[in-house]
Design a protein around this motif. Structure first.
Motif, PDB file in Angstrom:
ATOM      1  N   GLN A 101      10.725   4.410   1.163  1.00 35.03           N
ATOM      2  CA  GLN A 101      10.443   3.186   0.392  1.00 35.03           C
ATOM      3  C   GLN A 101      11.221   2.026   1.002  1.00 35.03           C
ATOM      4  OE1 GLN A 101      11.908   1.943  -3.777  1.00 35.03           O
ATOM      5  NE2 GLN A 101      10.094   3.173  -4.235  1.00 35.03           N
ATOM      6  N   SER A 135      15.419   5.200   0.549  1.00 38.17           N
ATOM      7  CA  SER A 135      15.321   3.739   0.523  1.00 38.17           C
ATOM      8  C   SER A 135      15.928   3.163   1.801  1.00 38.17           C
ATOM      9  CB  SER A 135      16.066   3.185  -0.687  1.00 38.17           C
ATOM     10  OG  SER A 135      16.237   1.801  -0.524  1.00 38.17           O
ATOM     11  N   ASN A 147       9.172  -1.750  -2.069  1.00 32.63           N
ATOM     12  CA  ASN A 147       8.491  -1.248  -3.276  1.00 32.63           C
ATOM     13  C   ASN A 147       7.511  -2.268  -3.861  1.00 32.63           C
ATOM     14  OD1 ASN A 147       7.825   0.636  -5.206  1.00 32.63           O
ATOM     15  ND2 ASN A 147       9.560   0.188  -6.539  1.00 32.63           N
ATOM     16  N   GLY A 191       4.704   3.971  -2.421  1.00 27.93           N
ATOM     17  CA  GLY A 191       6.125   4.324  -2.289  1.00 27.93           C
ATOM     18  C   GLY A 191       6.701   4.928  -3.553  1.00 27.93           C
TER      19      GLY A 191
END
Ligand code: FAD
Length: 467
Positions: free
Chosen positions: A67, A89, A70, A77
């Protein structure tokens, strides 16, 4: 093996989030339609850390959902509800590593926010053209992984066209270093393109070399009213012939979309009454040297004489021009104010667009008398956001399957695509699997198997999961 402890050993205790209050923001998508759960949100700071996280995930067969910002509009994601996945992330990998104004390239980490990349190019007297409404949040990694489009595709291409090199980490932790700023490289298959629009299913993009350009010094904008979509296409062809590569934007909007923006979004001012034409085109020309007088005046005069154009507003200042673009960019928000609509993001050959619009609207109205379509988009790229609302508002969502089937049937009849720039994610997966040419799907499956043999990268997105 205690995966959480291992992850903490790799990225540091503070960057493995497991509490609901810390993970919540990562687990719901922008549209608030998709919600998921995870084992942990993991925030690596370097490619080496990404590689070690992937190696651990590979050994333990743990799913990984990459991700960036987002902002996916298709649930790309967002993890599934199993709670088994690691959400990776890229937000800490946010360095702009180099801006080379001689090679006209910029080297960035995947978590660089698009707007920051634009600023960095501007500070070096250059221009990074990728631009769209979510640019304050979307990151370069996400843009590459979705092959994002936006408002400058007509002149500069999709993200794919703006990328010269990438670094990516495969599912087993292997780092693939293709981080080169070469404009010519014919040494075999161009593997970086596999990762564009792969939606996190083939590898984790960690760094990229992207193209930058001399900044335009002058731009001219107009809102031009036309009788129908055929006239809009004729105008596009006329402006292309007259302005050539100076044409940087050609957007199409229904008059009712503009009127709704005027009513629902007080911060946006309309240039005047748009009821004189049912369709409007936002036309932008950009020049690296100011031509001195506004070239759109002559072009539009000829178009009036030819009967192509019904009405027009010319921007007289940068402020006017920004106000015209604000109208276009505020259409989704204005639609959301009146109850929202089902987003479609279709592409067709430009010459097929008039027939597509007519046939799709007729098919929808025949099946659902209450539809309230909101048709706008990047006509210059053959990409329409053919969004469907309803009166009353809830009916469109209650009839989602039927509406999508109706629109996609007309798209397919014209050999178009059901996703021009937003991707497939979770939202369009069933339709993608049903409509995509089976031979292409089979080849995609083979590539997926070769790069992600255990199927741990972003399961449930894009391709069918293997049994
Ligand atoms: C208001 C609004 C307007 C928008 N307008 C446009 C538009 O005009 N044009 C357009 O193209 N899109 C548009 N979008 C959609 C979205 O912004 C883009 O798809 C964007 O590229 C996603 O970037 P992101 O960083 O938010 O990615 P995310 O949402 O975090 O991820 C998107 C996908 O990429 C994968 N991914 C993310 N990072 C990586 C990585 N480093 N390596 C591998 N895979 C990764 C994810 O798993 C997911 O499948 C819009 C969205 C919003 C909310």
């Amino acid at each position: 093996m205690d995966i959480i402890s291992e992850l903490k050993a790799i990225v540091g205790e503070g960057h493995v989030l497991t509490d609901d209050k810390d993970t919540a923001g990562y687990l719901v998508d922008w549209t608030n339609r998709f919600h998921g759960r995870v084992l942990a949100v993991v925030r690596p700071a370097t490619t080496d850390e990404v590689s070690r996280v992937m190696k651990l995930a590979y050994e333990t067969q743990t799913p990984v959902v990459p991700q960036s910002g987002n902002t996916s509009l298709v649930g790309g994601g967002t993890p599934d509800a199993s709670g088994r996945a690691i959400l990776l992330s890229l937000s800490r990998m946010n360095k702009i590593e180099a801006v080379d104004a001689v090679n006209d390239t910029m080297t960035v980490e995947a978590g660089v926010v698009l707007e920051k990349a634009q600023e960095a190019a501007r500070e070096s007297g250059r221009f990074f053209p990728l631009s769209f409404a979510a640019q304050g949040t979307a990151c370069l990694g996400g843009c590459l992984a979705t092959n994002a489009g936006g408002t400058a595709v007509l002149r500069y291409g999709n993200t794919r066209d703006l990328v010269l090199g990438i670094e990516a980490v495969l599912s087993d932790g292997t780092v693939v270093d293709m981080l080169r700023g070469l404009r010519k490289d014919n040494t075999g298959y161009d593997l970086k393109h596999l990762f564009m629009a792969s939606e996190g299913t083939l590898g984790v993009i960690t760094r990229a070399v992207v193209k930058i350009f001399p900044a335009p010094q002058a731009s001219y904008t107009a809102l031009v009213g036309v009788e129908d979509v055929t006239k809009a296409c004729e105008l596009l062809a006329a402006v292309k012939s007259a302005a050539g590569p100076a044409l940087t934007g050609f957007e199409l909007m229904q008059a009712k979309c503009i009127e709704r923006v005027g009513k629902e979004i007080p911060a946006v001012t309309l240039p005047g009454d748009v009821s004189s034409a049912p369709w409007w085109c936002l036309v932008e020309l950009s020049y690296s040297r100011d031509p001195g007088s506004n070239p759109l005046e002559g072009i539009l005069e000829q178009a009036f004489e030819a009967g192509t154009v019904a009405d027009a507003f010319l921007a007289n200042s940068v402020k006017d021009s920004k106000a015209f673009w604000a109208i276009r960019e505020s259409i989704p928000s204005a639609d959301a104010h009146v109850g929202g609509n089902l987003h479609n993001d279709v592409s067709l050959e430009i010459s097929d667009i008039p027939a597509f619009v007519e046939e799709a609207l007729a098919a929808l109205e025949a099946r659902f008398a209450w539809v309230d379509p909101s048709v706008f988009g990047h006509l210059g790229d053959g990409n329409l956001h053919f969004n469907i609302g309803s009166i009353p508002p809830n009916l469109a969502f209650e009839n989602e399957e039927g509406i999508r089937e109706t629109v996609y049937a007309v798209v397919s009849a014209h050999n178009g695509s059901i996703s021009a720039e937003h991707g497939i994610g979770q939202l369009k997966r069933a339709h993608f699997l049903a409509l995509k040419n089976p031979v292409e799907l089979e080849l995609m499956g083979r590539i997926k198997k070769a790069l992600d043999p255990k199927g741990i990268l972003n399961p449930g997105k894009l391709l069918a999961d293997r049994a």
